[in-house]
Scaffold this active site. Structure first.
Site, PDB file in Angstrom:
ATOM      1  CE  LYS A 152      -2.090   7.931   3.394  1.00 16.05           C
ATOM      2  NZ  LYS A 152      -2.254   6.489   3.268  1.00 16.05           N
ATOM      3  CD  GLU A 202      -0.675  -1.735   7.344  1.00 19.70           C
ATOM      4  OE1 GLU A 202      -0.206  -1.456   6.324  1.00 19.70           O
ATOM      5  OE2 GLU A 202      -1.137  -0.951   8.091  1.00 19.70           O
TER       6      GLU A 202
END
Length: 398
Positions: A152, A202
């Site tokens: 990723k 977040e």
């Protein structure tokens, strides 16, 4: 502004206007504003800067706070931002004074429109890189992942806004905070003549005594103004194999980073949803009990940073791909912003949905997690949706 200059009370009594008074009092320059689901705080002036040297940043912060306490500062607090690059200079300081209030989300006055008239947008807009170039970088990364080189990478792009008039940063902060009062709104100096402004959804990690909380987000879908479509997108995100895999990679990394510090670590089996005004996100709330209560919030944050949600996995090749693909320096973007006190308690937030202001210019940042199942069109559209958080606060649109 509220008169309290001490650390926050436990179980505060909410007074209408107490938190929004700190929001209203923010002035660009040397002020440091943070609004979180737990606290609202405003730092004024600079008592001491945290030095930049080869020591771990958590140690430098701890030593700076110890020195200020020894010098007679009753409740010193460090506030500021750290960059994405591990060797980049942090912008951390002990303010001359800090005022605390309960969270903005508990202040009923936050539902009122931002004070002052919103002026007509007057921006020159430039996308760096252009969407087609960004899409080509995504496609190249996908090809390498399908060849087994890495798992990723998070690729970002920017939008550069330039105004003919002076920026009104306090008004931008007002609109960001009032649009998502349950999130993490910040405005802190990030370097000489620069200010980092944003509204992140977040939490990287918080520490209160011997307890920690982390809230990794990964896997996203744009919101829709149509209620039925918005619900459909949320439900699809919860069942998306691509997004669930992306989220699992991040949660596994959080588990691996925090487990050595904990006697107990609780991680739900499946993610839930969290929403902002612009996006749906897959979310997992991680809690734990520290084995050593001397471990501070920033030490935990440094162990987590960078998570696969902002960099990729494995970390080293993901960093290399980012450096080769992004034609700009991330600076504070995808670093962390927050606060810590002399007891080691604090909150550190992932620096996303943000912009860096300098002079009459704003540079906005947005990124997307790219995995083997990604498409250039979808990831480009995701970054566009993420830009909307800040674009709406400044009266601009792509």
């Amino acid at each position: 502004m509220p008169a309290s200059l001490s650390e926050p009370r436990t179980a505060p009594v909410v007074t209408p206007g107490e938190a929004t008074a700190l929001l209203d009092a923010y002035r660009a320059g040397t002020d440091r504003f943070l609004g979180t689901p737990r606290h609202t705080l405003l730092g004024r002036g600079t008592l001491a800067d945290v030095p930049h040297d080869s020591r771990p940043v958590s140690l430098r912060v701890r030593e700076t706070l110890r020195e200020r306490r020894a010098a007679g500062t009753p409740s010193p607090v460090v506030i500021g931002a750290l960059p994405f690059a591990p060797d980049g200079p942090a912008a951390l300081a002990v303010p001359a004074s800090v005022a605390w209030a309960p969270p903005l989300r508990e202040d009923p006055l936050v539902a009122l429109p931002a004070p002052g008239a919103e002026r007509t947008a007057d921006w020159e807009i430039r996308e760096v890189p252009e969407p087609a170039v960004y899409g080509a970088a995504v496609a190249a990364a996908v090809a390498r992942m399908r060849a087994g080189e890495f798992d990723k990478v998070v690729l970002a792009r920017t939008v550069e806004l330039t105004s003919r008039r002076d920026l009104e940063l306090p008004s931008m902060v007002q609109r960001l905070a009032r649009r998502d009062p349950s999130g993490y709104t910040f405005a802190v100096p990030s370097g000489p003549g620069r200010t980092l402004v944003g509204a992140s959804p977040e939490l990287l990690v918080s520490r209160t005594g011997g307890r920690l909380t982390a809230n990794p987000l990964a896997g996203s879908a744009p919101r829709s103004a149509d209620l039925a479509e918005d619900v459909r997108r949320a439900a699809a995100l919860l069942e998306s194999p691509k997004d669930l895999h992306e989220h699992a990679v991040v949660v596994d990394a959080v588990r691996a980073a925090l487990a050595p510090f904990c006697t107990r670590l609780d991680i739900p089996e499946r993610p839930t949803l969290v929403r902002t005004a612009a996006m749906w996100h897959l979310s997992t709330t991680v809690t734990g009990e520290l084995a050593d209560p001397r471990v501070c919030a920033l030490e935990l944050a440094s162990a987590l940073h960078p998570t696969p949600a902002v960099c990729g996995t494995p970390t080293a090749p993901a960093r290399e791909v980012i450096a080769a693909s992004e034609p700009f320096d991330r600076g504070p973007y995808t670093g962390m912003v927050g606060w810590q006190n002399a007891d080691g308690d604090g909150e550190w937030v992932v620096t996303i949905r943000c912009a860096e202001a300098e002079g009459r210019a704003l540079r906005l940042f947005a990124g997307a997690g790219v995995v083997a199942g990604s498409s250039p069109e979808a990831e480009t559209a995701e970054t566009g949706a993420k830009f909307r958080t800040f674009l709406s606060a400044v009266g601009a649109a792509l």
